[in-house]
Scaffold this motif. Structure first.
Motif, PDB file in Angstrom:
ATOM      1  N   VAL A 281     -18.433 -35.649 -17.345  1.00 32.55           N
ATOM      2  CA  VAL A 281     -17.638 -35.446 -18.553  1.00 32.55           C
ATOM      3  C   VAL A 281     -18.513 -35.866 -19.717  1.00 32.55           C
ATOM      4  N   TYR A 282     -18.853 -34.928 -20.571  1.00 32.75           N
ATOM      5  CA  TYR A 282     -19.748 -35.259 -21.684  1.00 32.75           C
ATOM      6  C   TYR A 282     -19.373 -34.466 -22.920  1.00 32.75           C
ATOM      7  N   ARG A 283     -18.854 -35.195 -23.883  1.00 27.98           N
ATOM      8  CA  ARG A 283     -18.585 -34.653 -25.215  1.00 27.98           C
ATOM      9  C   ARG A 283     -19.236 -35.588 -26.220  1.00 27.98           C
ATOM     10  N   PRO A 284     -20.274 -35.153 -26.921  1.00 29.68           N
ATOM     11  CA  PRO A 284     -20.980 -36.061 -27.820  1.00 29.68           C
ATOM     12  C   PRO A 284     -20.134 -36.592 -28.972  1.00 29.68           C
ATOM     13  N   ASP A 285     -18.990 -35.955 -29.233  1.00 27.56           N
ATOM     14  CA  ASP A 285     -18.122 -36.423 -30.308  1.00 27.56           C
ATOM     15  C   ASP A 285     -17.087 -37.429 -29.822  1.00 27.56           C
ATOM     16  N   ARG A 286     -17.189 -37.864 -28.556  1.00 26.44           N
ATOM     17  CA  ARG A 286     -16.238 -38.823 -28.007  1.00 26.44           C
ATOM     18  C   ARG A 286     -16.974 -40.029 -27.441  1.00 26.44           C
TER      19      ARG A 286
ATOM     20  N   GLU B 168     -15.973 -43.446 -18.958  1.00 27.84           N
ATOM     21  CA  GLU B 168     -14.688 -43.762 -18.345  1.00 27.84           C
ATOM     22  C   GLU B 168     -14.034 -42.506 -17.781  1.00 27.84           C
ATOM     23  N   ARG B 169     -14.097 -41.428 -18.504  1.00 26.66           N
ATOM     24  CA  ARG B 169     -13.511 -40.182 -18.021  1.00 26.66           C
ATOM     25  C   ARG B 169     -14.295 -39.629 -16.828  1.00 26.66           C
TER      26      ARG B 169
ATOM     27  N   ALA C 227     -15.901 -41.537 -14.624  1.00 24.22           N
ATOM     28  CA  ALA C 227     -15.527 -42.395 -13.502  1.00 24.22           C
ATOM     29  C   ALA C 227     -14.152 -42.019 -12.964  1.00 24.22           C
ATOM     30  N   ALA C 228     -13.220 -41.720 -13.870  1.00 17.91           N
ATOM     31  CA  ALA C 228     -11.874 -41.314 -13.439  1.00 17.91           C
ATOM     32  C   ALA C 228     -11.926 -39.993 -12.678  1.00 17.91           C
ATOM     33  N   LEU C 229     -12.803 -39.088 -13.088  1.00 17.88           N
ATOM     34  CA  LEU C 229     -12.976 -37.837 -12.353  1.00 17.88           C
ATOM     35  C   LEU C 229     -13.448 -38.123 -10.931  1.00 17.88           C
ATOM     36  N   ALA C 230     -14.414 -39.022 -10.783  1.00 15.11           N
ATOM     37  CA  ALA C 230     -14.893 -39.390  -9.442  1.00 15.11           C
ATOM     38  C   ALA C 230     -13.767 -39.990  -8.609  1.00 15.11           C
ATOM     39  N   GLU C 231     -12.934 -40.812  -9.232  1.00 14.76           N
ATOM     40  CA  GLU C 231     -11.833 -41.448  -8.501  1.00 14.76           C
ATOM     41  C   GLU C 231     -10.804 -40.428  -8.030  1.00 14.76           C
ATOM     42  N   ARG C 232     -10.680 -39.327  -8.750  1.00 19.31           N
ATOM     43  CA  ARG C 232      -9.762 -38.266  -8.319  1.00 19.31           C
ATOM     44  C   ARG C 232     -10.404 -37.345  -7.281  1.00 19.31           C
ATOM     45  N   ALA C 233     -11.645 -36.949  -7.524  1.00 15.02           N
ATOM     46  CA  ALA C 233     -12.266 -35.905  -6.716  1.00 15.02           C
ATOM     47  C   ALA C 233     -12.769 -36.398  -5.368  1.00 15.02           C
ATOM     48  N   LEU C 234     -13.346 -37.581  -5.332  1.00 18.94           N
ATOM     49  CA  LEU C 234     -14.013 -38.000  -4.095  1.00 18.94           C
ATOM     50  C   LEU C 234     -13.045 -38.218  -2.934  1.00 18.94           C
TER      51      LEU C 234
END
Length: 229
Positions: free
Chosen positions: A91-96, A101-102, A104-111
């Motif tokens: 998750v990469y948005r240079p304006d955020r 954290e987002r 890591a949360a993706l990994a916690e959902r997907a893995l």
């Protein structure tokens, strides 16, 4: 261990993901081990190919994975480190500011859905969050390998570092020059203030001095307007 491992073809990334995921599932590739790894690779690679990226691309992912291969002997669980590399900028948005954290949360959902156990999933998420500071605790072998692999770009040749810095500036093209210089200078000072940029023995011996020279040079080139005094 070599300082510059031979780069692997980015087209091999789906195979590298599959091998890592199967290993993280305790190496059981049978039909009951979990779902097909390929859709997860496709989802992640689509994220790494988003148009707002200039530096945080599949080339960066490939480079980090190559460095982890070179540093693998230092890791406590190299499969978890490799999975963390896949997710660390997913998750990469240079304006955020909450990208890590987002991710890591993706990994916690997907893995877990992909068949990875709770302990490995938790370790991957922890490692992704560690890339906020790149400051692993003493003895955190997995954290040391991931952070060293991620920061190895700082120890490139003068031209490689200049290309990296230019790509970062492109990603923040929406930020006015003066504001970018101030923000970038703060990041560089934070890195230079770390007692050690690299924690593995190889990274400390081979990359530390060169990286500090590159960071100091970029900070100087940013000019006096980046100086907060």
């Amino acid at each position: 261990m070599t300082d510059s491992p031979r780069p692997r073809d980015p087209r091999a990334l789906p195979d590298r993901w599959r091998d890592t995921l199967l290993a993280a599932r305790s190496g059981a590739p049978g039909p009951d081990a979990g779902p097909d790894p390929l859709p997860y690779a496709e989802n992640l690679l689509a994220r790494w190919d988003e148009p707002q990226r200039r530096y945080h691309t599949t080339a960066h992912l490939t480079a980090v994975l190559d460095r982890i291969d070179a540093l693998a002997g230092y890791a406590a669980d190299v499969h978890a480190v490799r999975l963390a590399a896949w997710f660390h900028d997913a998750v990469y948005r240079p304006d955020r500011t909450e990208n890590e954290e987002r991710s890591a949360a993706l990994a916690e959902r997907a893995l877990p859905e992909a068949g990875v156990g709770e302990a490995v999933t938790a370790e991957v998420a922890r490692l992704v969050r560690l890339t906020v500071t790149h400051d692993p605790a003493e003895g955190d072998r997995n954290g040391e390998v991931l952070c060293d692999a991620d920061l190895a770009v700082l120890a490139g040749s003068s031209q490689e570092y200049a290309d990296y810095a230019a790509q970062v500036r492109e990603e923040y093209g929406f930020v006015p020059d003066e504001a970018f210089r101030a923000g970038r200078a703060a990041v560089l000072r934070q890195l230079l203030a770390l007692p050690r940029l690299f924690r593995t023995p190889h990274g400390a011996a081979e990359w530390e001095a060169r990286a500090r020279r590159n960071l100091a040079t970029e900070l100087e080139l940013l000019g006096p307007s980046s100086d907060p005094r």
